[in-house]
Motif scaffolding. Structure first.
Motif, PDB file in Angstrom:
ATOM      1  N   SER A   1       6.083   0.659  -1.939  1.00 42.03           N
ATOM      2  CA  SER A   1       5.737  -0.518  -2.732  1.00 42.03           C
ATOM      3  C   SER A   1       6.049  -0.307  -4.200  1.00 42.03           C
ATOM      4  O   SER A   1       5.821   0.763  -4.751  1.00 42.03           O
ATOM      5  N   GLN A   2       6.567  -1.336  -4.824  1.00 44.99           N
ATOM      6  CA  GLN A   2       6.853  -1.264  -6.266  1.00 44.99           C
ATOM      7  C   GLN A   2       5.572  -1.193  -7.073  1.00 44.99           C
ATOM      8  O   GLN A   2       5.572  -0.740  -8.214  1.00 44.99           O
ATOM      9  N   ASP A   3       4.478  -1.633  -6.469  1.00 44.79           N
ATOM     10  CA  ASP A   3       3.203  -1.651  -7.185  1.00 44.79           C
ATOM     11  C   ASP A   3       2.705  -0.245  -7.511  1.00 44.79           C
ATOM     12  O   ASP A   3       1.942  -0.057  -8.447  1.00 44.79           O
ATOM     13  N   VAL A   4       3.124   0.747  -6.691  1.00 46.88           N
ATOM     14  CA  VAL A   4       2.684   2.116  -6.939  1.00 46.88           C
ATOM     15  C   VAL A   4       3.315   2.630  -8.237  1.00 46.88           C
ATOM     16  O   VAL A   4       2.642   3.222  -9.078  1.00 46.88           O
ATOM     17  N   LEU A   5       4.601   2.368  -8.405  1.00 46.81           N
ATOM     18  CA  LEU A   5       5.281   2.788  -9.633  1.00 46.81           C
ATOM     19  C   LEU A   5       4.714   2.026 -10.833  1.00 46.81           C
ATOM     20  O   LEU A   5       4.481   2.587 -11.901  1.00 46.81           O
ATOM     21  N   ARG A   6       4.474   0.755 -10.624  1.00 42.22           N
ATOM     22  CA  ARG A   6       3.916  -0.063 -11.692  1.00 42.22           C
ATOM     23  C   ARG A   6       2.564   0.501 -12.148  1.00 42.22           C
ATOM     24  O   ARG A   6       2.290   0.619 -13.347  1.00 42.22           O
ATOM     25  N   ALA A   7       1.739   0.900 -11.173  1.00 38.09           N
ATOM     26  CA  ALA A   7       0.413   1.443 -11.502  1.00 38.09           C
ATOM     27  C   ALA A   7       0.542   2.727 -12.298  1.00 38.09           C
ATOM     28  O   ALA A   7      -0.175   2.922 -13.290  1.00 38.09           O
ATOM     29  N   SER A   8       1.483   3.605 -11.905  1.00 36.20           N
ATOM     30  CA  SER A   8       1.596   4.850 -12.662  1.00 36.20           C
ATOM     31  C   SER A   8       2.206   4.595 -14.038  1.00 36.20           C
ATOM     32  O   SER A   8       1.861   5.264 -15.009  1.00 36.20           O
ATOM     33  N   ASN A   9       3.074   3.592 -14.153  1.00 39.70           N
ATOM     34  CA  ASN A   9       3.577   3.216 -15.482  1.00 39.70           C
ATOM     35  C   ASN A   9       2.418   2.817 -16.397  1.00 39.70           C
ATOM     36  O   ASN A   9       2.405   3.144 -17.586  1.00 39.70           O
ATOM     37  N   LEU A  10       1.464   2.102 -15.813  1.00 42.99           N
ATOM     38  CA  LEU A  10       0.344   1.594 -16.603  1.00 42.99           C
ATOM     39  C   LEU A  10      -0.759   2.635 -16.802  1.00 42.99           C
ATOM     40  O   LEU A  10      -1.655   2.449 -17.611  1.00 42.99           O
ATOM     41  N   GLY A  11      -0.706   3.711 -16.031  1.00 43.64           N
ATOM     42  CA  GLY A  11      -1.758   4.726 -16.143  1.00 43.64           C
ATOM     43  C   GLY A  11      -3.057   4.283 -15.506  1.00 43.64           C
ATOM     44  O   GLY A  11      -4.135   4.550 -16.029  1.00 43.64           O
ATOM     45  N   ALA A  12      -2.952   3.635 -14.364  1.00 43.75           N
ATOM     46  CA  ALA A  12      -4.152   3.201 -13.644  1.00 43.75           C
ATOM     47  C   ALA A  12      -3.955   3.451 -12.161  1.00 43.75           C
ATOM     48  O   ALA A  12      -2.877   3.184 -11.636  1.00 43.75           O
ATOM     49  N   PRO A  13      -4.968   3.982 -11.470  1.00 48.00           N
ATOM     50  CA  PRO A  13      -4.821   4.131 -10.020  1.00 48.00           C
ATOM     51  C   PRO A  13      -4.508   2.776  -9.418  1.00 48.00           C
ATOM     52  O   PRO A  13      -5.041   1.758  -9.873  1.00 48.00           O
ATOM     53  N   VAL A  14      -3.651   2.741  -8.415  1.00 49.84           N
ATOM     54  CA  VAL A  14      -3.199   1.455  -7.859  1.00 49.84           C
ATOM     55  C   VAL A  14      -4.374   0.658  -7.291  1.00 49.84           C
ATOM     56  O   VAL A  14      -4.358  -0.570  -7.273  1.00 49.84           O
ATOM     57  N   THR A  15      -5.434   1.363  -6.889  1.00 51.34           N
ATOM     58  CA  THR A  15      -6.603   0.666  -6.338  1.00 51.34           C
ATOM     59  C   THR A  15      -7.444   0.002  -7.432  1.00 51.34           C
ATOM     60  O   THR A  15      -8.354  -0.757  -7.143  1.00 51.34           O
ATOM     61  N   LEU A  16      -7.158   0.322  -8.705  1.00 51.34           N
ATOM     62  CA  LEU A  16      -7.876  -0.328  -9.804  1.00 51.34           C
ATOM     63  C   LEU A  16      -7.007  -1.350 -10.508  1.00 51.34           C
ATOM     64  O   LEU A  16      -7.478  -2.396 -10.940  1.00 51.34           O
ATOM     65  N   SER A  17      -5.693  -1.036 -10.644  1.00 52.82           N
ATOM     66  CA  SER A  17      -4.830  -1.912 -11.442  1.00 52.82           C
ATOM     67  C   SER A  17      -4.665  -3.277 -10.785  1.00 52.82           C
ATOM     68  O   SER A  17      -4.682  -4.299 -11.440  1.00 52.82           O
ATOM     69  N   ASP A  18      -4.487  -3.291  -9.467  1.00 52.82           N
ATOM     70  CA  ASP A  18      -4.337  -4.554  -8.763  1.00 52.82           C
ATOM     71  C   ASP A  18      -4.730  -4.339  -7.309  1.00 52.82           C
ATOM     72  O   ASP A  18      -3.881  -4.048  -6.468  1.00 52.82           O
ATOM     73  N   PRO A  19      -6.024  -4.457  -7.014  1.00 51.29           N
ATOM     74  CA  PRO A  19      -6.515  -4.097  -5.670  1.00 51.29           C
ATOM     75  C   PRO A  19      -6.038  -5.029  -4.573  1.00 51.29           C
ATOM     76  O   PRO A  19      -6.353  -4.799  -3.412  1.00 51.29           O
ATOM     77  N   THR A  20      -5.243  -6.050  -4.920  1.00 55.77           N
ATOM     78  CA  THR A  20      -4.853  -7.007  -3.881  1.00 55.77           C
ATOM     79  C   THR A  20      -3.484  -6.706  -3.273  1.00 55.77           C
ATOM     80  O   THR A  20      -3.132  -7.274  -2.253  1.00 55.77           O
ATOM     81  N   ASN A  21      -2.696  -5.831  -3.911  1.00 52.28           N
ATOM     82  CA  ASN A  21      -1.366  -5.599  -3.338  1.00 52.28           C
ATOM     83  C   ASN A  21      -1.444  -4.714  -2.089  1.00 52.28           C
ATOM     84  O   ASN A  21      -2.470  -4.073  -1.827  1.00 52.28           O
ATOM     85  N   SER A  22      -0.346  -4.674  -1.342  1.00 50.90           N
ATOM     86  CA  SER A  22      -0.404  -4.049  -0.015  1.00 50.90           C
ATOM     87  C   SER A  22      -0.710  -2.557  -0.077  1.00 50.90           C
ATOM     88  O   SER A  22      -1.475  -2.034   0.742  1.00 50.90           O
ATOM     89  N   ALA A  23      -0.155  -1.863  -1.093  1.00 58.06           N
ATOM     90  CA  ALA A  23      -0.412  -0.423  -1.195  1.00 58.06           C
ATOM     91  C   ALA A  23      -1.883  -0.183  -1.546  1.00 58.06           C
ATOM     92  O   ALA A  23      -2.541   0.700  -0.966  1.00 58.06           O
ATOM     93  N   ALA A  24      -2.407  -0.956  -2.490  1.00 58.58           N
ATOM     94  CA  ALA A  24      -3.811  -0.798  -2.889  1.00 58.58           C
ATOM     95  C   ALA A  24      -4.737  -1.063  -1.713  1.00 58.58           C
ATOM     96  O   ALA A  24      -5.688  -0.314  -1.468  1.00 58.58           O
ATOM     97  N   LYS A  25      -4.426  -2.129  -0.958  1.00 56.98           N
ATOM     98  CA  LYS A  25      -5.258  -2.453   0.204  1.00 56.98           C
ATOM     99  C   LYS A  25      -5.268  -1.298   1.197  1.00 56.98           C
ATOM    100  O   LYS A  25      -6.299  -0.947   1.758  1.00 56.98           O
ATOM    101  N   ALA A  26      -4.088  -0.724   1.412  1.00 53.83           N
ATOM    102  CA  ALA A  26      -3.983   0.386   2.367  1.00 53.83           C
ATOM    103  C   ALA A  26      -4.794   1.592   1.888  1.00 53.83           C
ATOM    104  O   ALA A  26      -5.457   2.264   2.673  1.00 53.83           O
TER     105      ALA A  26
END
Lengths: 271, 90
Positions: free
Chosen positions: A212-237
Motif C-alpha cells: 500500500s502507498q499509505d505505508v510509505l506516506r505514513a513513514s514520510n509523515l513520521g506517524a505509524p500508519v495506524t494513527l495517520s489514517d486508520p481507515t486505509n487498507s494497510a492500517a485496517k490490517a
C-alpha cells in the motif's frame, strides 16, 4: 507484568520497524500502555518512523551504561499518551548492548507497561538475538518472497533455541505477519500465496498487510500508519493484527483481487 | 496443445514454493548440528596428513544436495615430490 513482543524477520527491509510502530500504536489506541524499544543500535530508525527523531536525547545504550535514567530516555508520543519510545543509540556499535543490561531494562519496562515491543535489527547476530532474548511472543515479519521466507524459517529456529523462554523449556508464541502482499500478483501465480507461506513456515498467521502507498506516506509523515489514517487498507490490517495479538479470535480474510478481463482471456491461473 | 496454451505463461509462484520446501527441509535437518562439510574436511585432512604432507588448499570437500540423493565430492591434490622441496624425500 507486561508482555514482551519481539518484531523480527532475519531479512532486512521487510517492514519490521513499520510493523513495530503500527502494531504498537494500534495496541496503545485501546488504552494499553505500550513501550517500543529500538534494538537497532547504530542504525536506529524507529524514532524517524514515529516522528520523534528530534526529541531523542538519551537512548537504550545510555540507560544500560547508567549515564541516563530509563525515565529520561523514554519519549512519550505526542499523539497517544499511552505510547512511549525507547530509541537506540545512533553512535555506538552493537557491542554496547550487554545481556545483563538488556535484561534489566526489559524487566523494568515489563513492570510499568502492558506491552513492550522490541524492534529487532536485521540479521541473526548479537543484536537480533538480544532483541528476542527476553520475549514472550514473537511477530515474524515476512514478505511473500523466497529469501524472506527462508530467513523467517531461520529466525523461527532461533526463537525456539535461543530465547530465555525456550531455554527454560517454555513455549514462545510465534506469529507470522505477511507484509507487502499483492493480491493481484498472488492470484496470477506470480507471488507466493498466503497458504504457501503458512504451509512452509507452519506458524500461525497474525495478519496480512497489503502492499500500500499509505505505508510509505505514513513513514514520510513520521506517524505509524495506524494513527495517520486508520481507515486505509494497510492500517485496517494492522489494527486487526493488533487485536489478534491481544488474544482476540478474529478470522484473517485473505485480500482478494478479481481477475481482470485480460487475465481470463489469457487463461492465467492462480497457483 | 490448444492455441490458448501459447498464451499461458508458466507461473513462478509454484516454482518458488517447491524450491523453498526442498531447501528448508534440508536446512532444518542440519540446524543445530555443526557444519558437516567442515567436519569431514578436517577429519579427511587429518587422515591424509598422517601419510602425506599436503597443504590445506589442496583439499576440496563439497556437498551437492538433490531431492533424493546428495553427492559428496572430495578432491585431493598431492603435489609431486619435485614440486615440494621440503617433502618427504628419502
Amino acid at each position: 507484568m507486561g508482555k514482551v513482543v519481539v518484531v523480527t524477520s532475519g531479512k532486512g527491509g521487510v517492514g519490521k520497524t513499520t510493523s513495530t510502530a503500527a502494531l504498537g500504536a494500534a495496541v496503545a489506541r485501546t488504552g494499553k500502555k505500550v513501550a517500543l524499544v529500538d534494538f537497532d543500535v547504530g542504525l536506529r530508525n524507529l524514532d524517524l518512523i514515529m516522528g520523534a527523531e528530534r526529541r531523542v536525547v538519551f537512548d537504550l545504550v545510555n540507560v544500560i551504561q547508567g549515564t541516563a535514567k530509563l525515565s529520561q530516555a523514554l519519549i512519550r508520543d505526542k499523539r497517544l499518551e499511552t505510547l512511549y519510545l525507547l530509541p537506540a543509540s545512533q553512535t555506538r556499535d552493537k557491542d554496547a548492548l550487554t545481556e545483563e543490561g538488556v535484561a534489566e531494562v526489559i524487566g523494568r519496562l515489563r513492570q510499568v507497561f502492558d506491552y513492550v515491543f522490541c524492534d529487532s535489527p536485521a540479521g541473526i547476530e548479537r543484536g537480533a538475538q538480544l532483541a528476542m532474548r527476553f520475549a514472550d511472543e514473537a511477530v515474524i515479519v515476512t514478505n511473500p518472497e523466497v529469501s524472506s521466507v527462508r530467513d523467517s524459517d531461520r529466525i523461527i529456529g532461533l526463537l525456539d533455541a535461543r530465547t530465555m523462554k525456550a531455554e527454560q523449556g517454555e513455549h514462545i508464541a510465534k506469529h507470522v505477519l505477511v507484509t507487502r502482499y499483492d493480491a493481484a500478483r498472488a492470484a496470477r501465480g506470480e507471488m507466493l500465496s498466503i497458504d504457501d507461506v503458512l504451509e512452509i513456515l507452519s506458524t500461525p498467521l497474525l495478519g496480512i498487510i497489503p502492499e500500500s502507498q499509505d505505508v510509505l506516506r505514513a513513514s514520510n509523515l513520521g506517524a505509524p500508519v495506524t494513527l495517520s489514517d486508520p481507515t486505509n487498507s494497510a492500517a485496517k490490517a494492522y489494527l486487526e493484527a493488533a487485536r489478534r495479538l491481544e488474544g482476540e479470535d478474529l478470522p484473517v480474510v485473505v485480500p482478494f483481487e478479481r481477475k481482470g478481463f485480460l487475465d481470463r482471456l489469457l487463461g492465467r491461473r492462480a497457483a | 496443445m490448444s492455441i490458448l496454451d501459447l498464451f499461458k505463461r508458466r507461473t513462478s509462484a509454484p516454482v518458488a514454493r517447491e524450491r523453498l520446501q526442498l531447501l528448508l527441509a534440508y536446512e532444518r535437518r542440519s540446524r543445530g548440528q555443526p557444519d558437516l562439510v567442515s567436519i569431514l574436511r578436517e577429519e579427511i585432512m587429518a587422515v591424509i596428513a598422517k601419510h602425506v604432507q599436503i597443504d590445506q588448499d589442496y583439499l576440496q570437500v563439497s556437498m551437492d544436495r538433490g531431492a533424493t540423493m546428495s553427492t559428496l565430492e572430495i578432491d585431493i591434490q598431492i603435489p609431486n615430490k619435485s614440486a615440494m622441496p621440503l617433502a618427504m624425500a628419502g
